[in-house]
Design an enzyme around this catalytic site. Structure first.
Site, PDB file in Angstrom:
ATOM      1  CD  GLU A 126      -8.181  33.387 -79.899  1.00 11.39           C
ATOM      2  OE1 GLU A 126      -8.080  32.951 -81.073  1.00 11.39           O
ATOM      3  OE2 GLU A 126      -8.911  34.354 -79.612  1.00 11.39           O
ATOM      4  N   PRO A 184      -8.635  27.278 -80.369  1.00 10.98           N
ATOM      5  CG  PRO A 184      -9.130  29.166 -81.646  1.00 10.98           C
ATOM      6  CD  PRO A 184      -9.455  28.486 -80.336  1.00 10.98           C
ATOM      7  CG  HIS A 241     -18.800  35.806 -74.847  1.00  8.04           C
ATOM      8  ND1 HIS A 241     -19.553  35.613 -75.982  1.00  8.04           N
ATOM      9  CD2 HIS A 241     -17.755  36.590 -75.232  1.00  8.04           C
ATOM     10  CE1 HIS A 241     -19.011  36.260 -77.001  1.00  8.04           C
ATOM     11  NE2 HIS A 241     -17.916  36.860 -76.578  1.00  8.04           N
TER      12      HIS A 241
END
Lengths: 327, 334
Positions: free
Chosen positions: A60, A89, A129
């Site tokens: 990422e 990240p 998520h």
């Protein structure tokens, strides 16, 4: 005028912008042949090829960092972070680099890029998520943070984000992708970033919200009307910069304000909106400003009953709206 | 030099004038930095962070690039890279004094956070190795447009442990992008020595894992560095992709003006660096090959001193930005 769902609006706007401007390209995990894990880029690979619809390694920070470099060169990357939960990240690249580039270089270097990420819960996604991450970014000047709630707004705001001269975080509530349909004009249009929208006019209470909660509040407002109370629902649409005028106008109109968001309460968007109203509109108020938000826990649990406990709903919104209306 | 052996610089295709120009840039780099320390110790500027001991690595590396065509994403010690790329001593001093006309930032950033649009030097920050990913993105975007660009980027050996470093090399290797990654290995990450920082002991060896050549070169040897970079640059232009170059350098000064390396390095170790000083080495080479006599050397000294004096005096006389300049350039015109 076509009827599109929220996800289709994302995809068709990307397609239109890529056709309009050859400098626009998409990069992220699985965005190529697969078309993204949600299908936001489905079909774009076939039309634009593997350079403009580029599968990234599972990195990422690099998705954003490479995007920043490309933007510095003058191209317009649309970076997809597969889930907003995985954006951390890239936090350093977003906060230290994208947000500060124009400022630190006296405008010599700029980062016209978009970072799209699906966020939000209620889809059995568990801790990683389901998160609403927008509040980590909304205190960073130099960024813009956009959260649309309808297919119409998706098109106008995503087009605006891609054409914006600065980095824009574009958070899409994944619970809306297929659940919400709406009319989307076929021609080109822009919704200015930084402009809230009155999704329902009313006279008794003002509900200020964004994302999926807009729909919960609209549904609740219908019920509340049957009980004889009229609710104004203001969709913020952009969280940074906030539409201060629209917030103050909506607060003054009814004198009673409820702020609703799925993200946690403490240090949240609601705190900023409430502070603005306290500073500017105190003597127009008829009740203390109220907040209905996610609980202050680390993230959304997986098991159904706990997830439901966390999530907002039309019923929870109705209850909070009714209480305020009766104050 | 005997008539039947070719000098190393000639074998590399460098003329005497080019070599003297490289020497000039090395000396200019050293003298500007020495002046900055004086200014800092005299209370005129707040901060210095030095290239001393890396001048050969920086100038030898930069010399393989094409000014105003290639792009540079340097790290904070890369004064020599900036000078060869076309940034002037006056511009460097404006940044040191944090004046309004500092081309990096108008005085917003600390010195050595380079940025110069005209010289293709991209604005940098303090968190290390973020710029390596930007270098990769620039290479990617320039290739998409069909432009002929090679990108330089650099960091220290301690930074080669950051995630962004590895992500950048992996991405560049995957796409065979024209990026040259330099690591100036000066053996210390502030106070922590190489053996406590770098597993395996070699940065260069990491290149292989990312699908690119990784070479280690004596960073105090100007010609050795130039040779390594010339080869890497030629490879990039031929479409053969990225390279990793680890230049073994010295850190003659403390990490910065806020550090004192005598707390963690022995006096003998610090003293021993003098023998390897890259400026001493190149001066010896020039003398040995009859390329620069005492008079010529003195002439360059005078020229460099005059430039440093001029840059210092001129930059100090320039105004600060108004305080409200702090509010500028947060967003562009939408």
């Amino acid at each position: 005028m076509a009827v599109l769902n929220f996800l289709e609006a994302v995809r068709e706007t990307l397609r239109a912008e890529m056709r309009r401007d050859k400098d626009v390209w998409v990069v992220g995990e699985d965005v190529g042949k697969k078309g993204g894990v949600f299908g936001a880029t489905l079909g774009l690979f076939d039309e634009f090829g593997d350079q403009r619809v580029q599968d990234s390694p599972l990195t990422e920070s690099a998705i954003v960092g490479v995007g920043i470099g490309a933007a510095l060169y003058g191209s317009k990357p649309v970076c997809e972070i597969q889930f907003a939960d995985f954006i951390f990240p890239a936090f350093n690249q977003i906060i230290s680099e994208a947000a500060k580039m124009r400022y630190r270089s006296d405008g010599d270097w700029t980062v016209p890029m978009v970072i799209r990420a699906p966020f939000g819960g209620g889809v059995h996604g568990g801790l990683y998520h389901s998160q609403s991450v927008e509040q980590y970014f909304t205190s960073t000047a130099g960024l813009k943070v956009v959260v649309p709630s309808t297919p119409y707004d998706v098109k106008g705001l995503l087009a605006a984000a891609i054409r914006d001269p600065d980095p824009v975080l574009f958070f899409e509530h994944k619970g809306l992708y297929r659940a919400i349909k709406g009319e989307v004009p076929e021609g080109d249009y822009i919704i200015p970033i930084g402009k809230a929208d009155v999704k329902r006019d009313g006279t008794d209470i003002t509900v200020i919200t964004y994302g999926k909660a807009v729909h919960f509040c609209l549904e609740a407002a219908e019920e509340l009307a049957k009980e004889g109370h009229s609710a104004l629902v203001l969709d913020l649409r952009t969280l940074l910069p906030l539409d201060r005028e629209a917030i103050m106008t909506a607060a003054r109109k009814t004198g009673k304000v409820l702020i609703v968001h799925e993200a946690g309460k403490t240090h949240g968007i609601g705190a900023e909106v409430a502070a603005l109203i306290a500073e500017e509109c105190l003597f127009d108020l008829d009740a203390p400003v109220q907040r209905l938000c996610g609980p202050d826990i680390p993230a959304m649990p997986y098991a159904g009953p706990m997830e439901k406990f966390y999530m907002l709903s039309p019923e929870k919104c109705l209850e909070a709206m009714r209480t305020l209306a009766q104050f | 030099m005997t008539a039947n052996t070719q000098a190393r610089h000639e074998a590399l295709g460098l003329t005497r004038d080019q070599l003297l120009e490289m020497y000039y840039y090395m000396l200019l780099t050293r003298r500007i930095d020495e002046r900055l320390w004086l200014l800092q110790r005299g209370g005129k500027i707040p901060f210095v962070i030095s290239p001393q001991g890396a001048e050969a690595a920086q100038v030898g590396g930069a010399y393989a690039f094409r000014r105003n065509q290639d792009w540079f994403l340097p790290y904070y010690r890369d004064l020599g890279i900036n000078l060869v790329a076309g940034v002037t001593p006056r511009e460097i001093m404006l940044s040191a004094f944090a004046r309004r006309s500092d081309p990096s930032s108008g005085g917003k950033q600390m010195p050595n956070h380079w940025g110069n649009r005209g010289a293709n030097v991209v604005s940098g920050s303090s968190p290390v190795t973020t710029q390596l990913l930007h270098a990769v993105g620039i290479a990617q975007a320039s290739r998409m447009r069909g432009d002929d660009v090679v990108v330089y980027t650099c960091c220290g050996e301690g930074s080669a442990n950051q995630g962004d470093w590895h992500e950048a090399l992996n991405w560049a290797g995957l796409h065979n992008l024209p990026v040259i990654f330099m690591v100036q290995n000066n053996q210390y990450a502030i106070s922590v020595p190489l053996e406590k920082q770098v597993a395996g002991g070699s940065i260069a060896a990491r290149g292989k894992g990312y699908g690119m050549p990784g070479v280690q070169v004596d960073g105090t040897d100007l010609l050795a560095v130039y040779e390594a970079f010339k080869e890497a640059h030629d490879r990039a232009m031929r479409g053969e992709g990225p390279s990793l170059i680890e230049a073994l350098c010295l850190r003659i000064t403390s990490h910065s003006s806020d550090d004192d390396q005598r707390r963690y390095r022995s006096a003998e170790e610090i003293e021993a660096m003098k023998a390897g000083d890259p400026l001493t080495k190149i001066k010896h080479y020039l003398a040995e090959h009859g390329l620069l006599d005492d008079a010529g050397s003195a002439e360059i000294d005078v020229r460099v001193k005059a430039e440093v004096d001029d840059a210092t005096e001129w930059a100090e006389s320039q105004p600060y930005a108004d305080p409200e300049f702090a509010l500028s350039q947060v967003y562009g015109e939408g």
